[in-house]
Design a protein around this motif. Sequence first.
Motif, PDB file in Angstrom:
ATOM      1  N   PHE A  88       5.845  -2.297   3.114  1.00 47.26           N
ATOM      2  CA  PHE A  88       4.377  -2.402   3.039  1.00 47.26           C
ATOM      3  C   PHE A  88       3.931  -3.838   3.341  1.00 47.26           C
ATOM      4  N   GLU A  92       1.754  -4.843   6.643  1.00 42.88           N
ATOM      5  CA  GLU A  92       0.395  -5.396   6.520  1.00 42.88           C
ATOM      6  C   GLU A  92       0.318  -6.815   7.093  1.00 42.88           C
ATOM      7  N   GLU A 143      -6.818   1.201   0.208  1.00 40.22           N
ATOM      8  CA  GLU A 143      -5.740   1.842   0.971  1.00 40.22           C
ATOM      9  C   GLU A 143      -6.030   3.333   1.170  1.00 40.22           C
ATOM     10  N   GLU A 178      -0.395   2.653   8.723  1.00 42.71           N
ATOM     11  CA  GLU A 178      -1.198   2.863   7.505  1.00 42.71           C
ATOM     12  C   GLU A 178      -0.805   4.172   6.829  1.00 42.71           C
ATOM     13  N   HIS A 181       2.705   3.910   5.039  1.00 39.09           N
ATOM     14  CA  HIS A 181       2.802   3.196   3.747  1.00 39.09           C
ATOM     15  C   HIS A 181       1.661   3.536   2.786  1.00 39.09           C
TER      16      HIS A 181
HETATM   17 FE   LIG Z   1      -2.477  -0.501   4.434  1.00 33.77          FE
END
Ligand SMILES: [Fe+2]
Length: 301
Positions: A88, A92, A143, A178, A181
């Motif tokens: 993650f 990111e 998220e 996206e 994760h």
């Molecule tokens: Fe994200």
Amino acid sequence: MSVAQTGSQATSRLLSGAQVGIPPRHMNFRFPEAADRYFFFDNNPLASLFFVVLSGIFPPGERFFVESVRRFRDRIDDPVLKAQVAGFIGQEALHGREHDRLNDFFRARQLDVDTPDRFVKFGLRQLERFSPRMQLVCTTMMEHFTAHLAEQWLTNDEFRNSADPEMLKLWSWHALEELEHKAVAYDVLERIGGTAAERRLAVAMIAFFMLPPIVASWGVLLAREGQLANRRENARGLRLLLGREGFVTKVLRHMPVYLKQGFHPSWQQTQALEDTWRERLFGEYGELNEEFRNRAALACA
Ligand SMILES: [Fe+2]
Ligand SMILES: [Fe+2]
């Protein structure tokens, strides 16, 4: 120290994000000089500038996500979740880097991407006044939004067919990751016992501190582009994004589920969609194989 403990620590050292399905892919996108100014969404200024705003807010936003999860990394014993957190953080960080590059491209075209960056940093500073735990809850809310945004990026044909295909590449990669994760921040929150009341508070905090700067910066961009009075195009852009079947409307419809009892990001079932896009982007004839820099390193991992 028991054998089981030793074994678990060895596993946690060995497992990487790539091994648990969250590979941080190093990419090198090129942005075509010939792209239309309003390259997203049917050459519509209002709808296209929404994506410029998104690109402007991603780097600071994703750094906030990373920090809010990183603070709890030492509290995780499960080697798989530890590796997912590493994946993650890697994904990111790389999203931020590529969006920084895209934002430089916008700057070179005198598109004011610094306003959303500045405005959203102001909102994030307000969130940073709260406890690390509450910042993590806010990250899980954002998220959740980003995961549904990603699903729209990958499935909304009206959007995909009207965007510049070369410029879409970065967004397709970002969207796939996206989804890969999407549960990590939430799983970390569950380990420290996040509550439904905290989730409700996070929704209020995002609505109060984050939404206004984002909408305001979008308005500033429209004004800077001299498009505020372009009523016909603005009405069309609003329909594209916020109409009954608009791009953003379809994302917002999924927001209330975040507050449901027993919510988990896996309720958003995207496995088949992820498989399809992994193959399409990174398979044998993948559309992004040329841009994908660390395939060999990830394969070794
Ligand atoms: Fe994200
Ligand atoms: Fe991201």
